[in-house]
Scaffold this active site. Structure first.
Site, PDB file in Angstrom:
ATOM      1  CB  SER A  70     -18.698   8.396  34.864  1.00 44.29           C
ATOM      2  OG  SER A  70     -19.749   7.772  35.563  1.00 44.29           O
TER       3      SER A  70
ATOM      4  CE1 TYR B 238     -20.493  13.017  36.649  1.00 44.44           C
ATOM      5  CE2 TYR B 238     -21.443  10.813  36.700  1.00 44.44           C
ATOM      6  CZ  TYR B 238     -20.367  11.657  36.899  1.00 44.44           C
ATOM      7  OH  TYR B 238     -19.158  11.150  37.331  1.00 44.44           O
TER       8      TYR B 238
HETATM    9  P1  NAD Z   1     -14.639  16.129  43.693  1.00 42.54           P
HETATM   10  O1  NAD Z   1     -15.850  16.982  43.843  1.00 42.54           O
HETATM   11  O2  NAD Z   1     -13.974  15.628  44.920  1.00 42.54           O
HETATM   12  O3  NAD Z   1     -13.562  16.909  42.808  1.00 42.54           O
HETATM   13  C1  NAD Z   1     -13.898  17.745  41.747  1.00 42.54           C
HETATM   14  C2  NAD Z   1     -13.011  18.982  41.821  1.00 42.54           C
HETATM   15  O4  NAD Z   1     -13.246  19.783  40.658  1.00 42.54           O
HETATM   16  C3  NAD Z   1     -13.314  19.868  43.038  1.00 42.54           C
HETATM   17  O5  NAD Z   1     -12.112  20.165  43.726  1.00 42.54           O
HETATM   18  C4  NAD Z   1     -13.938  21.114  42.438  1.00 42.54           C
HETATM   19  O6  NAD Z   1     -13.653  22.308  43.144  1.00 42.54           O
HETATM   20  C5  NAD Z   1     -13.294  21.136  41.053  1.00 42.54           C
HETATM   21  N1  NAD Z   1     -14.098  21.884  40.096  1.00 42.54           N
HETATM   22  C6  NAD Z   1     -15.445  21.874  39.957  1.00 42.54           C
HETATM   23  N2  NAD Z   1     -15.809  22.713  38.979  1.00 42.54           N
HETATM   24  C7  NAD Z   1     -14.675  23.261  38.491  1.00 42.54           C
HETATM   25  C8  NAD Z   1     -14.407  24.217  37.481  1.00 42.54           C
HETATM   26  N3  NAD Z   1     -15.402  24.783  36.767  1.00 42.54           N
HETATM   27  N4  NAD Z   1     -13.132  24.550  37.228  1.00 42.54           N
HETATM   28  C9  NAD Z   1     -12.113  23.998  37.949  1.00 42.54           C
HETATM   29  N5  NAD Z   1     -12.301  23.088  38.932  1.00 42.54           N
HETATM   30  C10 NAD Z   1     -13.568  22.735  39.195  1.00 42.54           C
HETATM   31  O7  NAD Z   1     -15.081  14.939  42.749  1.00 42.54           O
HETATM   32  P2  NAD Z   1     -14.356  13.555  42.443  1.00 42.54           P
HETATM   33  O8  NAD Z   1     -15.219  12.496  42.978  1.00 42.54           O
HETATM   34  O9  NAD Z   1     -12.912  13.610  42.818  1.00 42.54           O
HETATM   35  O10 NAD Z   1     -14.497  13.530  40.849  1.00 42.54           O
HETATM   36  C11 NAD Z   1     -13.444  13.864  39.970  1.00 42.54           C
HETATM   37  C12 NAD Z   1     -13.838  13.435  38.575  1.00 42.54           C
HETATM   38  O11 NAD Z   1     -14.080  12.033  38.568  1.00 42.54           O
HETATM   39  C13 NAD Z   1     -15.123  14.093  38.062  1.00 42.54           C
HETATM   40  O12 NAD Z   1     -15.019  14.303  36.675  1.00 42.54           O
HETATM   41  C14 NAD Z   1     -16.162  13.051  38.343  1.00 42.54           C
HETATM   42  O13 NAD Z   1     -17.276  13.161  37.497  1.00 42.54           O
HETATM   43  C15 NAD Z   1     -15.363  11.799  38.037  1.00 42.54           C
HETATM   44  N6  NAD Z   1     -15.908  10.575  38.609  1.00 42.54           N
HETATM   45  C16 NAD Z   1     -16.080  10.449  39.949  1.00 42.54           C
HETATM   46  C17 NAD Z   1     -16.589   9.266  40.436  1.00 42.54           C
HETATM   47  C18 NAD Z   1     -16.809   9.036  41.915  1.00 42.54           C
HETATM   48  O14 NAD Z   1     -17.431   8.017  42.240  1.00 42.54           O
HETATM   49  N7  NAD Z   1     -16.318   9.902  42.796  1.00 42.54           N
HETATM   50  C19 NAD Z   1     -16.922   8.223  39.569  1.00 42.54           C
HETATM   51  C20 NAD Z   1     -16.732   8.398  38.213  1.00 42.54           C
HETATM   52  C21 NAD Z   1     -16.216   9.576  37.745  1.00 42.54           C
END
Ligand code: NAD
Length: 272
Positions: free
Chosen positions: A154, A167
């Protein structure tokens, strides 16, 4: 010079943890467009199946697996299922992760208000939830002497974001682990296993929507600050990750391991 660069992806098997989510689902979608068979792993089978259905509607091949990334037995069962069904695994994307509301320090709070159990959960989800699947699934890569791990970092890893200490710290740990695992696997199993990370900037997902957008779709104060700090002046959309992902999953990046690639509209490049 290689031609038809991504043709070799056809028929490869990928597992995407958190594949029912916004970014994991987007990554699964582009890989299946190039013929990769995508395993969608998530906490509930219903969530994983919904993502699989969406991929199938677009002509892709995918399958659903229920597993918690913090449960080694469930991960091992998923690994056995994949090997029994497909005989191999080529790509692991560790996309399960994120922040949790209880682990965010409120605007009028200080570090002294931080609740340890919430902090612990976020640390576990992001770093243990990346290390454990890497341990379980890269055992297949070690036997095959080939495989790709993509971790999801991130923008908050390199310079911590305010209020989300767990985080930010756990994403920084993912950057460090990415390098560690790249060295560990290349050192012991040769040049066929590569480990890299993608560091997305700000994309609207379910976890951060309320932090960044008001119910009417306008920017919150924090959303405004982020857009002001993003030279390209917008949030990312899942498709913005496509090129980096295809590059890192294909033989176009054969000599690339241990890197973290920012995909953030320039967020990390500027201090004002
Ligand atoms: P999201 O919440 O849409 O997706 C995360 C998914 O992980 C969900 O479907 C959830 O059910 C699943 N999950 C959560 N805990 C779990 C577990 N213990 N075991 C299995 N599955 C689990 O989030 P996103 O925005 O798609 O983020 C995905 C990744 O990208 C994450 O690591 C997040 O930190 C990272 N990220 C997101 C952003 C952003 O701006 N959206 C930016 C940087 C990094």
């Amino acid at each position: 010079m290689k031609t038809n660069e991504f043709a070799e992806l056809k028929g490869k098997v990928a597992l995407i943890t958190g594949g029912a989510g916004v970014l994991g689902g987007g990554m699964a979608s582009i890989l299946t467009h190039y013929g990769v068979i995508a395993g969608i792993m998530d906490l509930t089978i219903e969530g994983a199946e919904a993502a699989v259905d969406a991929i199938k509607k677009n002509g892709g091949e995918a399958f659903a697996v229920k597993a918690n990334v913090l449960n080694k037995e469930e991960l091992q069962a998923a690994r056995d299922f994949i090997i029994e069904k497909y005989g191999r695994l080529d790509i692991l994307i560790n996309a399960a992760g994120g922040n949790m509301p209880g682990a965010t320090i409120g605007p009028d709070q200080a570090i002294y208000d931080m609740q340890l159990p919430h902090l612990q959960k976020v640390l576990d989800l992001n770093i243990i939830g990346t290390i454990l699947p890497s341990q379980v699934f890269s055992e297949v890569f070690a036997k095959q002497k080939s495989g790709i791990v993509i971790n999801i970092s991130s923008a908050s890893a390199q310079r911590p974001l305010s209020r989300v200490v767990g985080y930010s710290a756990s994403k920084a740990a993912i950057d460090n682990f990415t390098k560690w695992l790249a060295v560990e696997l290349a050192g012991k199993y040769g040049d066929g296993i590569r480990v890299n990370a993608i560091a997305p900037g700000f994309f609207i997902g379910e976890q951060n929507r309320a932090l960044l957008l008001n119910p009417d779709g306008s920017l919150t104060q924090r959303g405004e600050k982020i857009i002001d700090h993003t030279p390209m002046g917008r949030f990312g959309v899942p498709e913005d990750l496509d090129g980096a992902l295809l590059f890192l999953c294909s033989n176009m990046s054969n000599f690339v391991t241990g890197t973290v690639l920012n995909i953030d509209g320039g967020f990390a490049a500027t201090s004002i």
